[in-house]
Design an enzyme around this catalytic site. Structure first.
Site, PDB file in Angstrom:
ATOM      1  N   HIS A 258       0.853  -1.220   0.000  1.00  0.00           N
ATOM      2  CA  HIS A 258       0.000   0.000   0.000  1.00  0.00           C
ATOM      3  C   HIS A 258       0.869   1.243   0.000  1.00  0.00           C
ATOM      4  CE1 HIS A 258      -3.210   2.789   1.361  1.00  0.00           C
ATOM      5  NE2 HIS A 258      -4.010   1.892   0.813  1.00  0.00           N
ATOM      6  N   PHE A 259       1.434   1.668  -0.919  1.00  0.00           N
ATOM      7  CA  PHE A 259       1.636   1.157  -2.267  1.00  0.00           C
ATOM      8  C   PHE A 259       3.132   1.008  -2.454  1.00  0.00           C
ATOM      9  CE2 PHE A 259      -2.250   3.704  -2.230  1.00  0.00           C
ATOM     10  CZ  PHE A 259      -3.177   2.791  -2.693  1.00  0.00           C
TER      11      PHE A 259
END
Length: 159
Positions: free
Chosen positions: A64-65
């Protein structure tokens, strides 16, 4: 049922900082789901400020991410809830009694700016009211003086 929502006079607790070891006696969360590093400015039955030092080593950043790590909003809300849980336990002197604080509702959650590794998040929670074992809080997360998130939520204290 007595309404205990009247705020007590804002007299800071004698304990100015609740460190991570003390937090672990107050709420059941552990790494990787313990979202606060310490709690400061505790005013029992009124407010507290959780501190979260956001690190790239946290497992959620791997997905994420990967190329642009951002702390998930739900984890910011969780940090608010954990700070509130510490405030409730400190207010009611429930240390090491195994009580849990469960979400009942989350309202008006807003995410205003991404929280990224290297940020220090200050999570301000204020009790709006409580009746018996149900508590309502307003919370905001601040990074470098800027509000990054806010929410209002209700929680219940259970065995």
């Amino acid at each position: 049922m007595t309404d205990t929502s009247t705020a007590l006079s804002a007299v800071p607790t004698e304990q100015s900082v609740i460190d991570i070891a003390q937090i672990k006696t107050m709420i059941p969360h552990r790494y990787p789901f313990l979202m606060i590093d310490k709690v400061i400015n505790v005013v029992p039955n009124h407010s507290a400020t959780g501190i979260k030092n956001v690190s790239i080593n946290e497992p959620h950043f791997t997905g994420h991410f990967p190329d642009r790590p951002v702390m998930p909003g739900v984890l910011i809300i969780e940090a608010m809830a954990q700070t509130s849980g510490v405030l409730v336990v400190e207010t009611l002197k429930l240390h090491s009694q195994g009580k849990l604080v469960y979400f009942m509702s989350i309202e008006n959650a807003r995410f205003r700016k991404p929280v990224v590794p290297g940020d220090t998040m200050h999570i301000h929670v204020t009790k709006e009211r409580n009746r018996s074992n149900v508590w309502r809080f307003a919370a905001e997360a601040i990074v470098d003086g800027t509000r990054v998130a806010e929410a209002t939520f209700t929680a219940m204290i259970m065995d």
